[in-house]
Enzyme design. Structure first.
Site, PDB file in Angstrom:
ATOM      1  N   ASP A 234      -9.475  -4.924  -5.103  1.00  0.00           N
ATOM      2  CA  ASP A 234      -8.957  -3.909  -4.186  1.00  0.00           C
ATOM      3  C   ASP A 234      -9.800  -2.639  -4.290  1.00  0.00           C
ATOM      4  O   ASP A 234      -9.797  -1.978  -5.326  1.00  0.00           O
ATOM      5  CB  ASP A 234      -7.495  -3.605  -4.531  1.00  0.00           C
ATOM      6  CG  ASP A 234      -6.794  -2.770  -3.476  1.00  0.00           C
ATOM      7  OD1 ASP A 234      -7.455  -1.944  -2.832  1.00  0.00           O
ATOM      8  OD2 ASP A 234      -5.567  -2.954  -3.307  1.00  0.00           O
TER       9      ASP A 234
ATOM     10  N   SER B 156       0.841  -1.189   0.000  1.00  0.00           N
ATOM     11  CA  SER B 156       0.000   0.000   0.000  1.00  0.00           C
ATOM     12  C   SER B 156       0.888   1.255   0.000  1.00  0.00           C
ATOM     13  O   SER B 156       1.733   1.403  -0.876  1.00  0.00           O
ATOM     14  CB  SER B 156      -0.953  -0.037   1.193  1.00  0.00           C
ATOM     15  OG  SER B 156      -1.950   0.940   1.087  1.00  0.00           O
TER      16      SER B 156
ATOM     17  N   HIS C 188      -7.811  -5.141  -0.312  1.00  0.00           N
ATOM     18  CA  HIS C 188      -6.678  -4.351   0.165  1.00  0.00           C
ATOM     19  C   HIS C 188      -6.217  -4.903   1.513  1.00  0.00           C
ATOM     20  O   HIS C 188      -6.083  -4.174   2.498  1.00  0.00           O
ATOM     21  CB  HIS C 188      -7.070  -2.877   0.284  1.00  0.00           C
ATOM     22  CG  HIS C 188      -5.906  -1.925   0.262  1.00  0.00           C
ATOM     23  ND1 HIS C 188      -5.209  -1.617  -0.881  1.00  0.00           N
ATOM     24  CD2 HIS C 188      -5.302  -1.221   1.257  1.00  0.00           C
ATOM     25  CE1 HIS C 188      -4.242  -0.769  -0.599  1.00  0.00           C
ATOM     26  NE2 HIS C 188      -4.283  -0.509   0.699  1.00  0.00           N
TER      27      HIS C 188
END
Length: 304
Positions: free
Chosen positions: A253, A116, A281
């Protein structure tokens, strides 16, 4: 398949926690494995602590022949706090933190794996400190900047569920620790893809442990969001990255939509994209062997 090497003495497998002074900030890190093995530096994302890297994944990477380092970014977990107004920073500064951490651990080069926001920091490490990077792996990340008006990556639309979550936080900001934990649980539910069912009890326990370890999570989130918003767009820069690059991205995601992972892989010459069907995610337990295997194949090719 994951190549497992378990011939090292038990004491070499033990984890060691310590603090390193880097770039004017005291960073907590944990190492596991044999320091003589090629290092893997795990860089975590926005508001998340280094311990968010699952123990099982760290152990798979260690057993695959690596010296594994995970750490708390500044303003996170057990690392030092920063007054952002007095000392603003960007993802480039966080990349400098990581480089200084490697200096403190006497590691000249490392395989950099970021998740991320950590994947964005990893890109900045490859751009600003290319001599430190043996390979680059970006998990559920992106190269483009975030639009401050929409709160999403340029070129993507904000998931309606995240828009609703954002509105709830703005209308009634969580004040107590329990309210903050509940907000994080609600967010985790949104971020979980269809690959695995959402486990609210386990998620709440993990988030509560993070709060107990990390103190003022509101401070962490605020500063990291400001840092991301102040950071440069890398979409025209990552083409200069020469380190062998792996991009791992879930097809479901909602935070960094799959097209961002696909665009990142397309922008870096010679990079490899590994889509994971149904992953959101998050890094759920069932996909950890797949992620570890992909990373080990990637790093082992470079270490030959």
């Amino acid at each position: 398949m994951i190549a497992v090497r378990d011939s090292m003495p038990m004491k070499m497998r033990c984890t060691v926690g310590r603090w390193i002074e880097s770039n004017g900030v005291r960073l907590w890190c944990e190492t596991r494995g044999n320091p003589a093995d090629p290092a893997i530096l795990l860089v975590m994302g926005l508001g998340a602590q280094g311990t968010a890297w699952p123990d099982d994944l760290c152990e798979m990477l260690r057993a695959g022949g690596h010296y594994v380092v995970r750490y708390d970014n500044r303003d996170t977990g057990l690392s030092g706090r920063v007054d952002y107004e007095a000392r603003p920073y960007t993802l480039t500064d966080l990349a400098d933190d990581a480089s200084g951490l490697l200096d403190g651990l006497d590691i000249k080069t490392a395989h950099i794996v970021g998740a991320s926001m950590g994947g964005m920091i990893a890109q900045e490490i490859a751009l600003e400190h290319p001599e430190r990077v043996r390979t680059l792996t970006a998990v559920m990340s992106a190269a483009v900047a975030i639009d401050p008006k929409t709160g999403t990556f340029r070129g993507s639309e904000r998931d309606p569920r995240l828009l609703e979550w954002d509105a709830r936080q703005a209308a009634d900001p969580p004040a107590t620790e329990e309210q903050q934990i509940q907000a994080r649980v609600d967010l985790a539910r949104i971020l979980t893809g269809s690959l695995t069912p959402f486990d609210e009890t386990a998620t709440r326990q993990v988030i509560a442990r993070e709060f107990a370890r990390g103190g003022d999570m509101a401070h962490t989130m605020r500063n990291h969001i400001l840092a991301v918003m102040a950071s440069r767009d890398r979409s025209e820069l990552v083409g200069s990255i020469t380190a062998p690059t792996l991009v791992i991205h879930g097809t479901e995601d909602p935070m960094a939509p799959f097209e961002q992972g696909r665009a990142l892989a397309a922008a870096i010459p010679g990079s490899v994209l590994v889509p994971i069907e149904g992953m959101g995610h998050t890094m759920p337990t069932p996909v950890l062997p797949l992620i570890a295997s992909a990373v080990l194949q990637h790093t082992n090719r470079a270490d030959l």
